[in-house]
Design a protein around this motif. Structure first.
Motif, PDB file in Angstrom:
ATOM      1  N   VAL A  30       0.840  -1.188   0.000  1.00  0.00           N
ATOM      2  CA  VAL A  30       0.000   0.000   0.000  1.00  0.00           C
ATOM      3  C   VAL A  30       0.877   1.241   0.000  1.00  0.00           C
ATOM      4  CG1 VAL A  30      -1.878   1.237   1.149  1.00  0.00           C
ATOM      5  CG2 VAL A  30      -1.730  -1.255   1.336  1.00  0.00           C
ATOM      6  N   THR A  31       0.524   2.201  -0.834  1.00  0.00           N
ATOM      7  CA  THR A  31       1.191   3.496  -0.847  1.00  0.00           C
ATOM      8  C   THR A  31       0.376   4.482  -0.025  1.00  0.00           C
ATOM      9  OG1 THR A  31       2.158   3.139  -3.033  1.00  0.00           O
ATOM     10  CG2 THR A  31       1.931   5.417  -2.298  1.00  0.00           C
ATOM     11  N   VAL A  32       1.034   5.171   0.882  1.00  0.00           N
ATOM     12  CA  VAL A  32       0.402   6.256   1.637  1.00  0.00           C
ATOM     13  C   VAL A  32       1.143   7.534   1.294  1.00  0.00           C
ATOM     14  CG1 VAL A  32      -0.142   7.202   3.912  1.00  0.00           C
ATOM     15  CG2 VAL A  32      -0.302   4.730   3.515  1.00  0.00           C
ATOM     16  N   GLY A  81      -0.394  -6.002   9.079  1.00  0.00           N
ATOM     17  CA  GLY A  81       0.497  -6.869   8.329  1.00  0.00           C
ATOM     18  C   GLY A  81       0.780  -6.452   6.904  1.00  0.00           C
ATOM     19  N   HIS A  82       0.403  -5.221   6.530  1.00  0.00           N
ATOM     20  CA  HIS A  82       0.621  -4.775   5.156  1.00  0.00           C
ATOM     21  C   HIS A  82       1.916  -3.980   5.045  1.00  0.00           C
ATOM     22  CE1 HIS A  82      -3.347  -6.162   4.136  1.00  0.00           C
ATOM     23  NE2 HIS A  82      -3.867  -5.432   5.107  1.00  0.00           N
ATOM     24  N   THR A  83       2.607  -4.175   3.941  1.00  0.00           N
ATOM     25  CA  THR A  83       3.796  -3.392   3.655  1.00  0.00           C
ATOM     26  C   THR A  83       3.371  -1.995   3.191  1.00  0.00           C
ATOM     27  OG1 THR A  83       4.999  -5.376   2.989  1.00  0.00           O
ATOM     28  CG2 THR A  83       5.880  -3.264   2.238  1.00  0.00           C
ATOM     29  N   VAL A  84       3.996  -0.974   3.766  1.00  0.00           N
ATOM     30  CA  VAL A  84       3.582   0.405   3.495  1.00  0.00           C
ATOM     31  C   VAL A  84       4.758   1.222   2.978  1.00  0.00           C
ATOM     32  CG1 VAL A  84       2.627   2.524   4.495  1.00  0.00           C
ATOM     33  CG2 VAL A  84       1.829   0.290   5.308  1.00  0.00           C
ATOM     34  N   ARG A  85       4.526   1.943   1.896  1.00  0.00           N
ATOM     35  CA  ARG A  85       5.474   2.947   1.412  1.00  0.00           C
ATOM     36  C   ARG A  85       4.860   4.312   1.745  1.00  0.00           C
ATOM     37  NH1 ARG A  85       4.267  -0.230  -2.739  1.00  0.00           N
ATOM     38  NH2 ARG A  85       3.186   1.488  -3.785  1.00  0.00           N
ATOM     39  N   LEU A  86       5.461   4.998   2.696  1.00  0.00           N
ATOM     40  CA  LEU A  86       4.946   6.291   3.150  1.00  0.00           C
ATOM     41  C   LEU A  86       5.757   7.412   2.512  1.00  0.00           C
ATOM     42  CD1 LEU A  86       3.198   8.112   4.930  1.00  0.00           C
ATOM     43  CD2 LEU A  86       4.773   7.648   6.829  1.00  0.00           C
ATOM     44  N   ARG A  90       8.537   5.912  15.787  1.00  0.00           N
ATOM     45  CA  ARG A  90       7.801   4.658  15.757  1.00  0.00           C
ATOM     46  C   ARG A  90       7.629   4.150  14.329  1.00  0.00           C
ATOM     47  NH1 ARG A  90       4.812   3.407  20.349  1.00  0.00           N
ATOM     48  NH2 ARG A  90       4.360   1.436  19.289  1.00  0.00           N
ATOM     49  N   LEU A  91       7.352   5.061  13.396  1.00  0.00           N
ATOM     50  CA  LEU A  91       7.171   4.636  12.012  1.00  0.00           C
ATOM     51  C   LEU A  91       8.492   4.233  11.366  1.00  0.00           C
ATOM     52  CD1 LEU A  91       4.482   7.211  10.882  1.00  0.00           C
ATOM     53  CD2 LEU A  91       4.205   4.730  10.976  1.00  0.00           C
ATOM     54  N   VAL A  92       9.546   4.964  11.658  1.00  0.00           N
ATOM     55  CA  VAL A  92      10.865   4.608  11.114  1.00  0.00           C
ATOM     56  C   VAL A  92      11.288   3.219  11.596  1.00  0.00           C
ATOM     57  CG1 VAL A  92      13.325   5.147  11.261  1.00  0.00           C
ATOM     58  CG2 VAL A  92      11.688   6.963  10.762  1.00  0.00           C
ATOM     59  N   ALA A  93      10.942   2.897  12.832  1.00  0.00           N
ATOM     60  CA  ALA A  93      11.369   1.622  13.419  1.00  0.00           C
ATOM     61  C   ALA A  93      10.513   0.439  12.981  1.00  0.00           C
ATOM     62  CB  ALA A  93      11.355   1.727  14.941  1.00  0.00           C
ATOM     63  N   HIS A  94       9.338   0.699  12.384  1.00  0.00           N
ATOM     64  CA  HIS A  94       8.459  -0.418  12.028  1.00  0.00           C
ATOM     65  C   HIS A  94       9.009  -1.163  10.809  1.00  0.00           C
ATOM     66  CE1 HIS A  94       4.945  -2.838  11.301  1.00  0.00           C
ATOM     67  NE2 HIS A  94       4.353  -2.332  12.372  1.00  0.00           N
ATOM     68  N   PRO A  95       9.171  -2.471  10.886  1.00  0.00           N
ATOM     69  CA  PRO A  95       9.788  -3.217   9.783  1.00  0.00           C
ATOM     70  C   PRO A  95       8.972  -3.231   8.496  1.00  0.00           C
ATOM     71  CG  PRO A  95       8.903  -4.715  11.451  1.00  0.00           C
ATOM     72  CD  PRO A  95       8.825  -3.343  12.028  1.00  0.00           C
ATOM     73  N   LEU A  96       7.681  -2.950   8.557  1.00  0.00           N
ATOM     74  CA  LEU A  96       6.855  -2.985   7.347  1.00  0.00           C
ATOM     75  C   LEU A  96       6.650  -1.612   6.721  1.00  0.00           C
ATOM     76  CD1 LEU A  96       4.064  -5.528   8.381  1.00  0.00           C
ATOM     77  CD2 LEU A  96       6.113  -5.935   7.010  1.00  0.00           C
ATOM     78  N   VAL A  97       7.254  -0.581   7.311  1.00  0.00           N
ATOM     79  CA  VAL A  97       7.074   0.783   6.809  1.00  0.00           C
ATOM     80  C   VAL A  97       8.374   1.302   6.212  1.00  0.00           C
ATOM     81  CG1 VAL A  97       6.484   3.174   7.400  1.00  0.00           C
ATOM     82  CG2 VAL A  97       5.272   1.275   8.508  1.00  0.00           C
TER      83      VAL A  97
END
Length: 444
Positions: free
Chosen positions: A11-13, A31-36, A114-121
């Motif tokens: 998912v792109t945010v 559980g979704h991979t995110v490109r922020l 928190r977002l930088v540290a998340h493995p799926l973001v």
């Protein structure tokens, strides 16, 4: 068209403000991979000052935290759904009476880390100039870049716009401690600094404010619309000599402890950082020229020698005409998996924007799972906001805060506002509990 939908398992945010950060967090939790994507600091906006995600621009207050108030109820719902923004607010809270206010830097840093540290973001510091590949959530907020705004305008059938403003911030040590006094309204603590004005001081300030020179809005439309909930102080002053005394300078419930009497008018200062070294002028959003701001606001007793570390600015906010442009799941009409979120959908307020980021993420997660979109109960605060976006009259649509008027009527009439709010809150909690129970794995 600016782009075509392309199948994707991630998912792109787009947009790293409150709504975009919340959406990315909620999608990653599921559980979704995110490109922020966040364009700052590569491309800055007229209002932002840092590169942190979830930077608060206009104020450091997230509004009432009274559980039975509409704003407090909305916060409660977000907490129950494990909102990152609400967690950040609690970790960075500063004294603000019955409101929830935060240290801006600590708040934004918490969300960012928190977002930088998340493995799926994955965070990408770049501008998105066209509509992204679907599935995607666009949460670029009121200061969407011109290129992306043009694509959205084409797909959403036009934008509406209104003007938003930022209040000045002063250093605590530059405020005259012998003039101001600490108090929250109605004796609810001592979280605010209060600058008392007698009638003569008020009239002198009002005269200077009305005569002060304003910053031209050269880049904006010539026919400005203001959001009524965030009017510049000089615009309020134009509406009558007592408008400020019944608005941001209201003295009711704030007696001066040195006299035991309420002043003729009061300017309140709210703590802006955890250390208590910075304070913002509550309700003093402004578009005065910067030099004029210092001259006029130093006429307020206690601020004669104030050191302004941030001055007010005005910027344009954009949002879609939601009843026409969006379906009930916050998708752009005619698109399979392109969701909008935050202020862009037509809500006003930090917490309201966060809620729309969460709702868009949950709806997107349902789409990815091949499940029906959740039917958010209109009795809840989030559901009431979503219902407003879909049911408002397109011809008069404008951004909406969470307020008692958008909830469905109670089964029986209750006259007292406090009792009515309590009944609405009780019904909302019951509806939310049932909703979460039925949704199962969609709300981990």
């Amino acid at each position: 068209m600016c782009s075509a939908p392309v199948p994707s398992q991630s998912v792109t945010v787009v947009g790293g403000g409150l709504a975009g950060s919340e959406a990315a967090w909620q999608l990653a939790r599921r559980g979704h991979t995110v490109r922020l994507h966040e364009m700052r600091p590569v491309n800055n906006t007229p209002a932002h000052r840092t590169a942190w995600l979830a930077e608060l621009v206009c104020s450091n207050s997230l509004g009432s935290d009274v559980p039975e108030s509409p704003g407090g109820l909305l916060k409660e719902e977000l907490r129950r759904m494990k909102s990152l923004v609400m967690e950040a607010a609690e970790e960075s809270a500063v004294p603000a009476g019955r409101a929830l206010a935060v240290d801006r830097e600590l708040f934004a840093r918490f969300v960012s880390e928190r977002l930088v540290a998340h493995p799926l973001v994955t965070i990408l510091r770049e501008e998105v100039a066209t509509l992204p590949q679907e599935p995607a959530v666009i949460a670029t907020g009121p200061l969407t870049s011109p290129a992306l705004a043009a694509c959205l305008r084409e797909s959403a059938g036009g934008f509406l716009a209104f003007y938003d403003a930022v209040a000045p911030v002063v250093t605590a040590e530059s405020v005259d401690a012998g003039t101001v006094y600490r108090a929250s309204r109605w004796g609810q603590g001592e979280d605010y600094l209060n600058c008392p004005l007698d009638r003569e001081a008020y009239e002198r300030f009002l005269s200077a404010l009305l005569a002060a020179e304003r910053t031209p809005r050269k880049e904006f439309e010539q026919d400005p619309r203001y959001f009524e909930g965030c009017l510049p102080v000089e615009v309020l002053a134009e509406r009558g000599p007592d408008t400020l005394r019944y608005g941001p300078m209201r003295p009711v419930g704030l007696p001066d402890p040195r006299t035991g009497r309420e002043p003729y008018a009061v300017v309140q200062l709210r703590q802006d950082n955890r250390e208590g070294t910075l304070y913002n002028l509550v309700g003093f959003q402004t578009n005065l020229r910067w030099g004029e701001q210092e001259r006029v606001f130093r006429l307020i007793p206690g601020l004669e020698k104030a050191e302004f570390i941030r001055l007010g600015v005005m910027h344009r906010n954009i949002y879609v005409n939601a009843p026409l442009a969006l379906d009930s799941s916050l998708r752009l009409r005619g698109r399979e998996a392109l969701f909008l979120a935050g202020q862009l959908v037509g809500v006003e307020g930090y917490v309201e924007s966060t809620a729309m980021g969460l709702a868009a993420a949950v709806n997107c997660a349902a789409f990815l799972a091949g499940s029906p979109f959740p039917c958010w109960p209109e009795e809840t605060a989030i559901g009431a906001l979503l219902h407003y976006l879909g049911s408002a009259l397109p011809g008069s649509f404008q951004p909406m805060n969470c307020n008692l008027g958008i909830f469905p009527p109670l089964s029986k009439r209750i006259r007292g506002r406090t009792e009515r709010c309590g009944a609405v809150a009780t019904r909302a909690r019951e509806a939310l509990a049932l909703f979460l129970e039925k949704q199962g794995t969609l709300f981990p």
